[in-house]
Design a protein around this motif. Structure first.
Motif, PDB file in Angstrom:
ATOM      1  N   ARG A 416       0.840  -1.196   0.000  1.00  0.00           N
ATOM      2  CA  ARG A 416       0.000   0.000   0.000  1.00  0.00           C
ATOM      3  C   ARG A 416       0.874   1.245   0.000  1.00  0.00           C
ATOM      4  NH1 ARG A 416      -4.074   0.698   4.898  1.00  0.00           N
ATOM      5  NH2 ARG A 416      -2.233   1.485   5.937  1.00  0.00           N
ATOM      6  N   LEU A 417       0.398   2.296  -0.643  1.00  0.00           N
ATOM      7  CA  LEU A 417       1.196   3.509  -0.757  1.00  0.00           C
ATOM      8  C   LEU A 417       1.369   4.191   0.586  1.00  0.00           C
ATOM      9  CD1 LEU A 417       0.106   5.450  -3.903  1.00  0.00           C
ATOM     10  CD2 LEU A 417       2.314   4.462  -3.395  1.00  0.00           C
ATOM     11  N   PRO A 418       2.529   4.746   0.837  1.00  0.00           N
ATOM     12  CA  PRO A 418       2.733   5.481   2.086  1.00  0.00           C
ATOM     13  C   PRO A 418       2.029   6.832   2.068  1.00  0.00           C
ATOM     14  CG  PRO A 418       4.670   5.632   0.703  1.00  0.00           C
ATOM     15  CD  PRO A 418       3.740   4.695   0.004  1.00  0.00           C
ATOM     16  N   GLN A 419       1.806   7.376   3.247  1.00  0.00           N
ATOM     17  CA  GLN A 419       1.243   8.731   3.352  1.00  0.00           C
ATOM     18  C   GLN A 419       2.316   9.748   3.001  1.00  0.00           C
ATOM     19  OE1 GLN A 419      -0.212   9.328   7.283  1.00  0.00           O
ATOM     20  NE2 GLN A 419      -1.998   8.058   6.961  1.00  0.00           N
ATOM     21  N   PRO A 420       1.999  10.959   2.660  1.00  0.00           N
ATOM     22  CA  PRO A 420       0.655  11.454   2.359  1.00  0.00           C
ATOM     23  C   PRO A 420       0.192  11.067   0.957  1.00  0.00           C
ATOM     24  CG  PRO A 420       2.260  13.198   2.129  1.00  0.00           C
ATOM     25  CD  PRO A 420       3.025  12.000   2.588  1.00  0.00           C
ATOM     26  N   ALA A 421      -1.112  11.024   0.782  1.00  0.00           N
ATOM     27  CA  ALA A 421      -1.680  10.703  -0.517  1.00  0.00           C
ATOM     28  C   ALA A 421      -1.617  11.934  -1.418  1.00  0.00           C
ATOM     29  CB  ALA A 421      -3.135  10.265  -0.352  1.00  0.00           C
ATOM     30  N   PRO A 422      -1.585  11.749  -2.735  1.00  0.00           N
ATOM     31  CA  PRO A 422      -1.549  12.908  -3.632  1.00  0.00           C
ATOM     32  C   PRO A 422      -2.806  13.771  -3.530  1.00  0.00           C
ATOM     33  CG  PRO A 422      -1.752  10.847  -4.866  1.00  0.00           C
ATOM     34  CD  PRO A 422      -1.514  10.471  -3.452  1.00  0.00           C
ATOM     35  N   GLY A 423      -2.619  15.087  -3.652  1.00  0.00           N
ATOM     36  CA  GLY A 423      -3.747  16.005  -3.550  1.00  0.00           C
ATOM     37  C   GLY A 423      -4.605  16.034  -4.795  1.00  0.00           C
ATOM     38  N   SER A 424      -4.024  15.664  -5.933  1.00  0.00           N
ATOM     39  CA  SER A 424      -4.793  15.589  -7.181  1.00  0.00           C
ATOM     40  C   SER A 424      -4.750  14.164  -7.689  1.00  0.00           C
ATOM     41  CB  SER A 424      -4.174  16.487  -8.244  1.00  0.00           C
ATOM     42  OG  SER A 424      -4.698  17.769  -8.154  1.00  0.00           O
ATOM     43  N   ILE A 425      -5.868  13.704  -8.197  1.00  0.00           N
ATOM     44  CA  ILE A 425      -5.996  12.327  -8.687  1.00  0.00           C
ATOM     45  C   ILE A 425      -6.397  12.388 -10.152  1.00  0.00           C
ATOM     46  CG2 ILE A 425      -7.289  10.184  -8.418  1.00  0.00           C
ATOM     47  CD1 ILE A 425      -5.668  10.661  -6.050  1.00  0.00           C
ATOM     48  N   PHE A 426      -5.854  11.502 -10.949  1.00  0.00           N
ATOM     49  CA  PHE A 426      -6.296  11.397 -12.341  1.00  0.00           C
ATOM     50  C   PHE A 426      -7.099  10.127 -12.505  1.00  0.00           C
ATOM     51  CE2 PHE A 426      -2.872  14.371 -12.799  1.00  0.00           C
ATOM     52  CZ  PHE A 426      -3.381  15.251 -13.727  1.00  0.00           C
ATOM     53  N   VAL A 427      -8.368  10.277 -12.849  1.00  0.00           N
ATOM     54  CA  VAL A 427      -9.219   9.107 -13.011  1.00  0.00           C
ATOM     55  C   VAL A 427      -8.909   8.425 -14.346  1.00  0.00           C
ATOM     56  CG1 VAL A 427     -11.609   8.316 -12.923  1.00  0.00           C
ATOM     57  CG2 VAL A 427     -10.953  10.393 -11.748  1.00  0.00           C
ATOM     58  N   ASP A 428      -8.569   9.239 -15.356  1.00  0.00           N
ATOM     59  CA  ASP A 428      -8.379   8.679 -16.694  1.00  0.00           C
ATOM     60  C   ASP A 428      -6.933   8.268 -16.959  1.00  0.00           C
ATOM     61  OD1 ASP A 428      -7.688  11.278 -16.388  1.00  0.00           O
ATOM     62  OD2 ASP A 428      -8.287  11.931 -18.380  1.00  0.00           O
ATOM     63  N   GLN A 467      14.476  14.404 -11.178  1.00  0.00           N
ATOM     64  CA  GLN A 467      15.462  14.770 -10.168  1.00  0.00           C
ATOM     65  C   GLN A 467      15.565  13.733  -9.065  1.00  0.00           C
ATOM     66  OE1 GLN A 467      14.379  18.702  -8.912  1.00  0.00           O
ATOM     67  NE2 GLN A 467      15.899  19.590 -10.282  1.00  0.00           N
ATOM     68  N   GLY A 468      14.540  12.944  -8.907  1.00  0.00           N
ATOM     69  CA  GLY A 468      14.594  11.929  -7.854  1.00  0.00           C
ATOM     70  C   GLY A 468      13.414  11.005  -8.019  1.00  0.00           C
ATOM     71  N   TRP A 469      13.462   9.892  -7.353  1.00  0.00           N
ATOM     72  CA  TRP A 469      12.327   8.980  -7.422  1.00  0.00           C
ATOM     73  C   TRP A 469      12.297   8.122  -6.170  1.00  0.00           C
ATOM     74  CZ3 TRP A 469      16.724   8.474 -10.340  1.00  0.00           C
ATOM     75  CH2 TRP A 469      17.491   7.321 -10.125  1.00  0.00           C
ATOM     76  N   ALA A 470      11.176   7.456  -5.979  1.00  0.00           N
ATOM     77  CA  ALA A 470      11.035   6.507  -4.879  1.00  0.00           C
ATOM     78  C   ALA A 470      10.251   5.323  -5.402  1.00  0.00           C
ATOM     79  CB  ALA A 470      10.311   7.157  -3.713  1.00  0.00           C
ATOM     80  N   GLY A 471      10.591   4.139  -4.932  1.00  0.00           N
ATOM     81  CA  GLY A 471       9.965   2.920  -5.434  1.00  0.00           C
ATOM     82  C   GLY A 471      10.915   2.208  -6.364  1.00  0.00           C
ATOM     83  N   PRO A 472      10.456   1.404  -7.276  1.00  0.00           N
ATOM     84  CA  PRO A 472       9.057   1.045  -7.489  1.00  0.00           C
ATOM     85  C   PRO A 472       8.545   0.045  -6.439  1.00  0.00           C
ATOM     86  CG  PRO A 472      10.447  -0.130  -9.028  1.00  0.00           C
ATOM     87  CD  PRO A 472      11.351   0.772  -8.247  1.00  0.00           C
TER      88      PRO A 472
ATOM     89  N   TYR B 201       9.715  19.397  -1.841  1.00  0.00           N
ATOM     90  CA  TYR B 201       9.289  18.139  -1.242  1.00  0.00           C
ATOM     91  C   TYR B 201      10.357  17.666  -0.282  1.00  0.00           C
ATOM     92  CZ  TYR B 201       5.926  17.993  -5.063  1.00  0.00           C
ATOM     93  OH  TYR B 201       4.927  18.288  -5.937  1.00  0.00           O
ATOM     94  N   GLY B 202       9.958  16.901   0.699  1.00  0.00           N
ATOM     95  CA  GLY B 202      10.915  16.296   1.625  1.00  0.00           C
ATOM     96  C   GLY B 202      10.800  14.787   1.564  1.00  0.00           C
ATOM     97  N   ARG B 208      24.091  10.365  -3.235  1.00  0.00           N
ATOM     98  CA  ARG B 208      24.340   8.923  -3.221  1.00  0.00           C
ATOM     99  C   ARG B 208      23.071   8.132  -2.885  1.00  0.00           C
ATOM    100  NH1 ARG B 208      29.437   7.100   0.048  1.00  0.00           N
ATOM    101  NH2 ARG B 208      28.784   5.149  -0.930  1.00  0.00           N
ATOM    102  N   ALA B 209      22.167   8.774  -2.145  1.00  0.00           N
ATOM    103  CA  ALA B 209      20.917   8.079  -1.767  1.00  0.00           C
ATOM    104  C   ALA B 209      19.828   8.256  -2.817  1.00  0.00           C
ATOM    105  CB  ALA B 209      20.429   8.599  -0.414  1.00  0.00           C
ATOM    106  N   LEU B 210      20.193   8.728  -4.008  1.00  0.00           N
ATOM    107  CA  LEU B 210      19.208   8.971  -5.070  1.00  0.00           C
ATOM    108  C   LEU B 210      18.407   7.695  -5.347  1.00  0.00           C
ATOM    109  CD1 LEU B 210      18.313  11.187  -7.074  1.00  0.00           C
ATOM    110  CD2 LEU B 210      19.840  10.149  -8.725  1.00  0.00           C
ATOM    111  N   GLY B 211      17.081   7.848  -5.417  1.00  0.00           N
ATOM    112  CA  GLY B 211      16.238   6.685  -5.672  1.00  0.00           C
ATOM    113  C   GLY B 211      15.808   5.979  -4.405  1.00  0.00           C
ATOM    114  N   ARG B 212      16.293   6.441  -3.257  1.00  0.00           N
ATOM    115  CA  ARG B 212      15.848   5.847  -1.989  1.00  0.00           C
ATOM    116  C   ARG B 212      14.805   6.768  -1.352  1.00  0.00           C
ATOM    117  NH1 ARG B 212      21.008   3.805  -0.237  1.00  0.00           N
ATOM    118  NH2 ARG B 212      21.693   2.446  -1.936  1.00  0.00           N
ATOM    119  N   GLY B 213      14.375   6.355  -0.173  1.00  0.00           N
ATOM    120  CA  GLY B 213      13.440   7.181   0.597  1.00  0.00           C
ATOM    121  C   GLY B 213      12.071   7.187  -0.043  1.00  0.00           C
ATOM    122  N   ARG B 214      11.246   8.094   0.402  1.00  0.00           N
ATOM    123  CA  ARG B 214       9.930   8.258  -0.199  1.00  0.00           C
ATOM    124  C   ARG B 214       9.405   9.634   0.164  1.00  0.00           C
ATOM    125  NH1 ARG B 214       5.840   6.506   3.908  1.00  0.00           N
ATOM    126  NH2 ARG B 214       7.009   5.873   5.730  1.00  0.00           N
ATOM    127  N   LEU B 215       8.390  10.072  -0.537  1.00  0.00           N
ATOM    128  CA  LEU B 215       7.857  11.395  -0.281  1.00  0.00           C
ATOM    129  C   LEU B 215       7.222  11.438   1.102  1.00  0.00           C
ATOM    130  CD1 LEU B 215       6.201  13.660  -2.738  1.00  0.00           C
ATOM    131  CD2 LEU B 215       4.966  13.253  -0.660  1.00  0.00           C
TER     132      LEU B 215
END
Lengths: 517, 261
Positions: A416-428, A467-472, B201-202, B208-215
């Motif tokens: 399940r996705l972590p908090q906080p949830a996105p403020g805008s949702i795309f249904v389509d 610039q950055g990402w989290a997941g997948p 965003y935080g 070096r930690a690029l791609g880790r963590g989460r929003l």
């Protein structure tokens, strides 16, 4: 031009109570509700009894006072003979409330020769059933009712000049013609220095409309002797009437009350389907012996389902147990409700229940009205559901449906996705493309990792650097069911110029689920 | 993690099987990419950080903490029209703060607002109604809803409401004591205009930690303008803490950020 005749029986609740107790007309009578006097007879008034007085206080002023508790059904039942007597002489009457009825003066004055003769004849007709009444005639309904309280025949076109010298309180005196807060409006205007109906009528209509509520506009129209309902009353949509047959026929009052309630709710389903509200209702009944009874009820405020049910009950009570000459010889076999005049549903005023603590009810009614305008599915309420994505975790249901979540929110939802949830949702779920530095498309591998480092994201004609990402985070849903199996992966992507997206990869293609904004 | 486990074992004398099942359940409920924080249910009466004294005031609708400082009355005055533009978290926060304090909110048009986000901020979903397809005349629907709702959020879908029409609706809002929030369009004569921009965003890994963590948190820069006061700007964070999402004001506003607005 229309002429309206109003027939008013003074102190009707007190008269009805006295009649039921077989008291002579000269005996002082008071009717109480909540320990306060709401109506009293003329002899009681002469002894100092007033509306609003406590019961004990009124008994102290007038020791031989007969005190009865308010009972709208008694009032309606005993009024039926009066209505029947007037109807026999002048058909087409409309009951505003027990004690007050109106009819078009045109036909009846032509028949009896003049308005004076017609009024005299109707007073005699009512006196024959043992009730005193007064008659007023004017161009407009509200003027006619005020005229009836003074037993005046207002000449054609003379409505405004008849009303002008009267005190403002006259506009609030008749409860069946004014909204519940009319008294407060009159009080406010009195404190502003407006003491007579004439000085109120002198105010420009625009100023009244922009400073006070809807009811003030109606009051102002009444004060000027204009039709209190705008001429644009809605044309009747077809097929609004409801009819019900009863076998065995209705003989008893309690069965009638039950039938009335069911029929009223049926009628209101139809009315709300047509987005209208009813202000004039024709109640008609046929008995097993082929007699036909009918009566029109007219109301200042659009009828609510409860109000309709009350009027049907009162009317049936009047027919079944009244002392009327026209009392049916058999039970009621067919009952029919027919709206005669409707207004748009938006005019259904609240405030009748609008006391403190009724906020939920007020809100619900407003939403139900929108549902009536736009359709049953138009108003939705959410309930927390189980799921992994932001869209799945809220189940939206039409207002009025049982609020059952699509999935159990208390079950564990791994991934399940972590908090906080996105403020805008795309249904389509608009499609986007994620590429690495060399321009090759990035996807999520079987092992649940990116095939390469994401570097650029293209959405339509726009492109951003990542610039950055989290997941997948893999989503592996319903793997036990080959038809509904879903394999996907969600990721949060941070773009340049500060914009974070929630994206999902299904079958190697990315789409946007939400924006963190 | 260990203190959670010990607490679970210590507080109950369940059988070994039950205990294992319970612990498995707890582990499964940890969100993806979790750092060991179990998801706890909301404490009773959790609201979106609304100061109680403000919410109790008659005639003022509560707003999320941080926004209150921007407004002369500390909240949205009943019977007025407020225009909100920009980041949708601001509307979501208003939905949450008003419903959490017992008010009723209706949302017309705006199909993209994150309902889950509102829930995480403490919104009461049963007091929140959505009219996703208001038909050809959304303003008329809003006028009907002003009768019973404390807050009506009206998405104009880019339309411009003529002043004559707006005046009638404003008069209705005033007489019914409910507040109209318009967004996504032009409305003449709104008493307060709020504008929110995402300001960073935080929680994302850098270097070096690029791609880790989460929003974990979202910063907003919000500007309020109104007829009766000087424009004010504030910066605040929306962050996840102890199972719910809170609004936290950040005091210092750099000159650059003000200029950026």
């Amino acid at each position: 031009m229309s002429r309206v005749l109003a027939l008013w029986c003074p102190d009707w609740p007190a008269v009805a109570a006295a009649a039921l107790a077989d008291l002579p007309a000269t005996h002082p009578v008071a009717v109480t509700s909540g320990n306060r006097v709401i109506a009293c007879s003329a002899t009681a008034r002469a002894e100092g009894v007033r509306r609003g007085l406590r019961r004990r206080e009124s008994q102290a002023r007038c020791p031989e006072l007969y005190v009865a508790v308010a009972d709208p059904e008694r009032d309606a039942r005993l009024f039926e003979p009066v209505a029947a007597a007037v109807d026999a002489a002048a058909p087409g009457i409309e009951v505003l409330r027990p004690g007050l009825l109106v009819l078009s003066a045109r036909g009846v004055s032509r028949y009896f020769g003049s308005e004076e003769a017609a009024a005299e004849r109707l007073v005699d007709q009512v006196a024959a059933v043992g009730v005193e009444c007064q008659v007023g005639v004017a161009d407009q309904l509200s003027t006619a009712v005020i005229a009836a309280r003074r037993a005046v025949l207002v000449p054609p076109g003379g409505g405004a000049s008849f009303l002008a010298p009267l005190p403002m309180s006259e506009l609030a005196a008749e409860p069946s013609l004014s909204a519940p807060h009319r008294g407060e409006l009159v009080d406010l205007l009195h404190r502003l220095g407006i003491r007579t109906i004439g000085s109120f009528a002198d105010l420009p209509a625009v100023d009244v409309a922009s400073r006070f509520g809807t009811d003030a506009v109606l009051a102002h129209r009444a004060a000027r002797g204009e039709p209190e309902r705008p001429p644009s009353a809605r044309t009747l949509p077809p097929d609004l009437e409801v009819e019900q047959q009863y076998d065995p026929s209705i003989e008893r009052v309690d069965a009638a009350a039950f039938a009335g309630r069911a029929l009223a709710s049926l009628l209101h389903d139809k009315l709300s389907g047509a987005a209208v509200a009813c202000t004039r209702l024709l109640i008609s009944a046929s008995t097993g012996n082929g007699e036909h009874l009918s009566r029109t009820w007219r109301c200042a405020e659009p009828l609510t389902p409860e109000g309709t049910a009350d009027r049907v009950r009162w009317q049936l009570d009047g027919w079944l147990s009244g002392r009327s000459e026209a009392k049916p010889t058999a039970g009621i076999a067919v009952l029919r409700l027919e709206p005669v005049e409707v207004v748009s549903a938006g005019a259904l005023q609240l405030g009748l229940w609008g006391g403190v603590g009724d906020e939920d009810e007020r809100a619900r009614r407003a939403l139900v009205r929108v549902q009536g305008l736009l359709g049953g599915e138009s108003v939705q309420v959410g309930v927390l559901s189980g799921g992994r994505g932001p869209l799945e975790r809220i189940t939206l249901l039409p207002l009025g449906d049982e609020r059952v979540a699509a999935h159990d929110p208390t079950s564990p939802w791994p991934g399940r996705l972590p908090q906080p949830a996105p403020g805008s949702i795309f249904v389509d779920n608009p499609k986007v493309v994620l590429r690495d530095a060399s321009g090759t498309a990035v996807y999520v591998t079987e092992r649940g990792v990116f095939s390469a480092r994401p570097a650029r994201l293209t959405w339509g004609s726009k492109e951003w650097a990542v610039q950055g990402w989290a997941g997948p985070w893999p989503v592996d849903e319903r793997w036990w069911d080959t038809a509904a199996v879903r394999t996907a992966a969600r990721a949060q992507v941070l773009l340049e110029q500060s914009r974070a997206l929630l994206v999902i990869c299904e079958g190697g293609r990315w789409s946007v689920e939400g924006v963190y904004e | 993690m260990t203190d959670v486990v010990e607490a679970a074992i210590g507080e109950s004398d369940l059988s070994r099987q039950d205990r294992l099942a319970q612990l498995r359940n707890r582990m499964a409920s940890i969100p993806a990419g979790g750092d060991g924080k179990a998801v706890l249910s909301f404490p009773a009466g959790a609201s979106a950080g609304v100061p109680v004294d403000r919410a109790a005031k008659v005639g003022i609708l509560p707003v999320p903490a941080g926004i209150a400082e921007l407004l002369p009355q500390g909240g949205l005055v009943r019977g007025t029209v407020v225009s909100v533009e920009g980041a949708s978290s601001l509307l979501v926060g208003l939905m949450a703060s008003v419903t959490a304090s017992g008010g009723h909110v209706a949302v017309i048009g705006q199909t993209r607002l994150g309902v889950l986000a509102a829930y995480e901020m403490g919104a009461k979903l049963e007091r929140l109604a959505f009219i996703p397809a208001p038909g050809p005349d959304p303003v008329e629907v809003a006028a009907v809803l002003l009768d019973g709702m404390d807050l009506v959020i009206l998405g104009l879908a880019g339309a411009s409401v003529p002043p004559s029409r707006a005046r009638a609706v404003v008069a209705r809002a005033r007489s019914k004591g409910s507040t109209l929030v318009v967004t996504d369009g032009h409305w003449d004569g709104a008493e307060i205009r709020l504008d929110a921009r995402v300001d960073g965003y935080g929680g994302f890994g850098q270097g070096r930690a690029l791609g880790r963590g989460r929003l974990e948190s979202l910063s907003l820069a919000v500007r309020a303008r109104g007829r009766s006061f000087q424009p004010r700007t504030t910066r605040l964070d929306i962050c996840s803490a102890a199972g719910r999402v809170e609004w936290r004001p950040t005091r210092e506003v750099s000159a650059a950020q003000v200029v950026a607005l």
